[in-house]
Design a protein around this motif. Sequence first.
Motif, PDB file in Angstrom:
ATOM      1  N   GLU A 151     -25.415 -32.610 -15.490  1.00 42.66           N
ATOM      2  CA  GLU A 151     -23.997 -32.318 -15.658  1.00 42.66           C
ATOM      3  C   GLU A 151     -23.110 -33.550 -15.469  1.00 42.66           C
ATOM      4  O   GLU A 151     -22.120 -33.694 -16.169  1.00 42.66           O
ATOM      5  CB  GLU A 151     -23.569 -31.223 -14.679  1.00 42.66           C
ATOM      6  N   ASP A 152     -23.478 -34.397 -14.541  1.00 49.29           N
ATOM      7  CA  ASP A 152     -22.619 -35.557 -14.288  1.00 49.29           C
ATOM      8  C   ASP A 152     -22.604 -36.523 -15.466  1.00 49.29           C
ATOM      9  O   ASP A 152     -21.593 -37.131 -15.760  1.00 49.29           O
ATOM     10  CB  ASP A 152     -23.055 -36.280 -13.002  1.00 49.29           C
ATOM     11  N   TYR A 212     -32.455 -36.565  -9.073  1.00 47.82           N
ATOM     12  CA  TYR A 212     -31.718 -35.322  -9.322  1.00 47.82           C
ATOM     13  C   TYR A 212     -32.375 -34.148  -8.609  1.00 47.82           C
ATOM     14  O   TYR A 212     -33.568 -34.162  -8.325  1.00 47.82           O
ATOM     15  CB  TYR A 212     -31.663 -35.021 -10.818  1.00 47.82           C
ATOM     16  N   ARG A 262     -28.049 -31.758 -10.467  1.00 49.27           N
ATOM     17  CA  ARG A 262     -26.986 -32.555  -9.863  1.00 49.27           C
ATOM     18  C   ARG A 262     -27.646 -33.761  -9.206  1.00 49.27           C
ATOM     19  O   ARG A 262     -28.808 -33.702  -8.800  1.00 49.27           O
ATOM     20  CB  ARG A 262     -26.209 -31.740  -8.834  1.00 49.27           C
ATOM     21  N   ARG A 263     -26.887 -34.811  -9.110  1.00 44.97           N
ATOM     22  CA  ARG A 263     -27.408 -36.025  -8.488  1.00 44.97           C
ATOM     23  C   ARG A 263     -27.722 -35.717  -7.025  1.00 44.97           C
ATOM     24  O   ARG A 263     -26.920 -35.089  -6.332  1.00 44.97           O
ATOM     25  CB  ARG A 263     -26.358 -37.133  -8.593  1.00 44.97           C
ATOM     26  N   ALA A 310     -29.455 -27.694  -9.556  1.00 42.31           N
ATOM     27  CA  ALA A 310     -28.206 -27.108  -9.081  1.00 42.31           C
ATOM     28  C   ALA A 310     -28.210 -25.612  -9.390  1.00 42.31           C
ATOM     29  O   ALA A 310     -27.716 -24.797  -8.613  1.00 42.31           O
ATOM     30  CB  ALA A 310     -27.013 -27.776  -9.765  1.00 42.31           C
ATOM     31  N   ARG A 355     -29.799 -26.809 -14.666  1.00 41.09           N
ATOM     32  CA  ARG A 355     -28.699 -27.742 -14.397  1.00 41.09           C
ATOM     33  C   ARG A 355     -29.035 -28.598 -13.196  1.00 41.09           C
ATOM     34  O   ARG A 355     -29.405 -28.092 -12.142  1.00 41.09           O
ATOM     35  CB  ARG A 355     -27.405 -26.963 -14.163  1.00 41.09           C
TER      36      ARG A 355
END
Lengths: 139, 139
Positions: free
Chosen positions: B99-100, A124, B136-137, A127, B134
């Motif tokens: 988040e995913d 990860y 993200r991948r 973000a 947050r």
Amino acid sequence: MTPETLERSKTWLGQSDLRPTRQRLALAALLVGDGQDRHVTAEGLHDAVLATGDKVSLATVYNTLRAFCDAGLMQEVTVDGSRSYFDTRMDDHPHFYMEDAGHLTDAPRAGVDITALPDVPEGYEIAKVDVVIRLRRKG
Amino acid sequence: MTPETLERSKTWLGQSDLRPTRQRLALAALLVGDGQDRHVTAEGLHDAVLATGDKVSLATVYNTLRAFCDAGLMQEVTVDGSRSYFDTRMDDHPHFYMEDAGHLTDAPRAGVDITALPDVPEGYEIAKVDVVIRLRRKG
DNA sequence: CTATGTGCAAATCTTTTGCAGGCTA
DNA sequence: TAGCCTGCAAAAGATTTGCACATAG
């Protein structure tokens, strides 16, 4: 609506490929018409637009805010599980949240330091870092 | 449920004045039974308790999580407008949010510095500072 | 025994969606 | 004209609540 407000609204909307419809211009005027950043809820913006005399349905306010976010004109801020806030300021910055009033404002960036973050889970990357400073009435 | 888990659950519940009912003990066992901190959603906890064979209604899971929070045993974490997360760790610490996957974990405190905050609005004081990183991948 | 707690279904609240008609480019 | 928009009402999803029954102390 002053010509200046109209101009600003059109310019703002023009940054996206969304059509400048009556409803979108009315909402844009309330959001960026005076050049200031705004933090709104769908319900609150709907009330505000009705107060100006314009007529926009609540569903359209929701859809329009969502469209503005998708277009990169605004961003959603999560501070309260029970409703969504939308912010016209697009950079990453901390917020003050007055829980008693349900009111959201920008906080100065100074004072909040996010230094390099170790230990980000495997696979990860960061973000976005959301910082919400929850305030309570003093006394 | 091991005797150790039961013991931990009872001790944990005992910190409040909530009665140790069957349902509360079942939920507590899943939350603190192994001494680790947990981040759950109502739905997720409900699934988990059903998986153990115990029977607790979803409404009771909601009410119980709320009661645990009110009693100061857990805290609610707001990371996603569409549902609430509950954290058994009570101190003020940052979170990672994938988040995913809709998955929430603790982040190391190191790296996030909230220095003295100036310009807190008149009449207010800081109740809590929420930091959500947050993720993200990558790729 | 009495105050709490529980379960169910129904109610609430916010947000999204389907569809028929309207408007922009 | 073609495609994007809007409004309305209905749907959806998360959470809360009312009420009758069960249970802890």
